[in-house]
Design an enzyme around this catalytic site. Structure first.
Site, mmCIF file in Angstrom:
data_model
loop_
_atom_site.group_PDB
_atom_site.id
_atom_site.type_symbol
_atom_site.label_atom_id
_atom_site.label_comp_id
_atom_site.label_asym_id
_atom_site.label_seq_id
_atom_site.Cartn_x
_atom_site.Cartn_y
_atom_site.Cartn_z
ATOM 1 N N ASP A 183 80.040 -8.408 87.601
ATOM 2 C CA ASP A 183 81.224 -8.732 88.396
ATOM 3 C C ASP A 183 82.171 -7.535 88.572
ATOM 4 O O ASP A 183 83.373 -7.644 88.320
ATOM 5 C CB ASP A 183 82.001 -9.887 87.747
ATOM 6 N N GLU A 221 79.972 -18.541 94.753
ATOM 7 C CA GLU A 221 80.908 -17.942 93.801
ATOM 8 C C GLU A 221 81.127 -16.467 94.103
ATOM 9 O O GLU A 221 80.621 -15.932 95.083
ATOM 10 C CB GLU A 221 80.367 -18.106 92.380
#
Length: 393
Positions: free
Chosen positions: A44, A261
């Protein structure tokens, strides 16, 4: 004897010069390019660019129940800055003993009026029903991009009543700020044609989904304004052109979940773009798509050229699991880059950081990746500029 010595010295000098020239040329070549993956084991990844410096934050990277950071002047060579956020600061609201080590995931840092705000997700210690996934979103502040960051409040930004992760903040040109997040798949079974197919074929009894929502943030980040708006979800019908790539974790029988997401939102030429990741983050099919809208909370329309970044092993490459991206620009602002994590044949199960050039034109995003071959340095870096000048460009 003297002639022999003289000849020896002449040959030695020529050899040393040749070797030195080769070394200099090799160093020049090395400095004039970069290759993925970068030597950073983050999931991420998010890059903040401020005052001629880049700062990278991410999940993992050796942080102990918190987040660490790296700094760079050119987006290619990174210096570790150590841990910048600790869960046990004076306002800490998370539970480090919960599943996944407290689940300190997906940090993003924004500079606002000389302060730096870190948004992230973690397990909330307020958990009366003992949910396995009790994620919420928090925000911490610091005077420096390298911390230490201290939570603004001893509780999450807001409580929607279900687990949420992957915070992303978009600052619109009218001064309003919007928080985008992903409602987790946990205890969220959804009816769809792919769910019917999975049950019919005996793959799974139900399919849980994660959906992306957006909501306006209060100016001081102390909470949200109004109710969250659903902006993205997996396709309901199999005839939807997005269904095939967004359902690969199910059709590959990896897991009974479909994800939406890791979103990131930006605006260009009065059009709002939201990039997102679909499929299991731990699998090979994790991939990136995008959608566009004329307002920050939609309605968003998914792009016909999705996915714009996915594994390349079916084309002879070595990269899989490309996802959860952020967006940044070269030092001179002329080039746009997609920053994402992936796995390679060499790095195995570890998530590593990659950056590849991306273009946005006429409402269409294209990404030149995933790459593992040498690429030109981002435009505007001192070495890239010097290299261009030396070639007469």
């Amino acid at each position: 004897m003297k002639k022999s010595l003289l000849l020896f010295f002449v040959l030695t000098t020529l050899l040393l010069r040749h070797t030195s020239a080769q070394t200099t040329q090799s160093e020049g070549k090395a400095k004039a390019s970069f290759s993925n993956p970068l030597p950073i084991q983050f999931g991420d990844p998010y890059i903040l660019h401020t005052k001629d410096m880049y700062y990278m934050y991410g999940t993992g990277g050796g942080a102990d129940k918190g987040f660490s950071a790296y700094s760079s002047k050119d987006m290619v060579n990174w210096k570790p800055e150590g841990q910048v956020y600790y869960h046990n600061n004076k306002n800490g609201w998370s539970d480090p003993k919960a599943s996944w080590g407290g689940a300190y995931w997906a940090p993003e840092v924004y500079e606002v009026k000389g302060k730096f705000y870190l948004f992230y997700s973690a397990q909330w210690k307020v958990n009366p029903t003992k949910e396995l996934e009790n994620f919420r979103i928090g925000v911490a502040v610091s005077d420096k991009p390298t911390g230490p960051f201290v939570d603004l409040s001893s509780k999450p930004v807001f409580d929607p009543g279900y687990p949420v992760i992957d915070a992303n903040v978009f600052f619109d040109t009218n001064g309003k700020a919007y928080l985008y997040f992903s409602r987790c798949c946990y205890k969220h079974p959804v009816k769809s044609e792919i769910a019917d197919l999975a049950k019919k074929n005996g793959w799974f009894n139900e399919i849980e989904e994660s959906w992306v929502y957006g909501v306006e943030l209060k100016p001081d980040f102390s909470g949200v304004i109004g109710q969250p708006v659903l902006v993205l979800r997996p396709p309901v019908r199999l005839s939807d052109k997005q269904a095939e790539w967004e359902s690969r974790s199910v059709t590959a029988r990896e897991v009974n979940r479909r994800w939406t997401e890791g979103s990131v939102t930006f605006k260009k030429d009065n059009l709002y773009y939201i990039m997102y990741s679909a499929n299991h983050f731990g699998g090979q099919n994790y991939a990136i798509g995008y959608a566009t809208a004329t307002s920050p909370l939609g309605p968003f329309r998914k792009a016909a050229n999705n996915p714009v970044l996915q594994k390349n092993t079916d084309k002879g490459g070595s990269v899989t699991g490309t996802g959860h991206n952020s967006v940044t620009y070269s030092p001179d602002g002329k080039e746009m880059f997609c920053v994402y994590h992936a796995r390679t044949a060499k790095t195995g199960d570890e998530r590593v950081v990659c950056i590849d050039r991306m273009q946005v034109k006429n409402g269409i995003i294209t990404i030149s990746g995933p790459t593992t071959t040498p690429q030109k340095l981002p435009s505007g870096t001192p070495t890239a500029t010097a290299g261009s000048q030396s070639k007469g460009e």
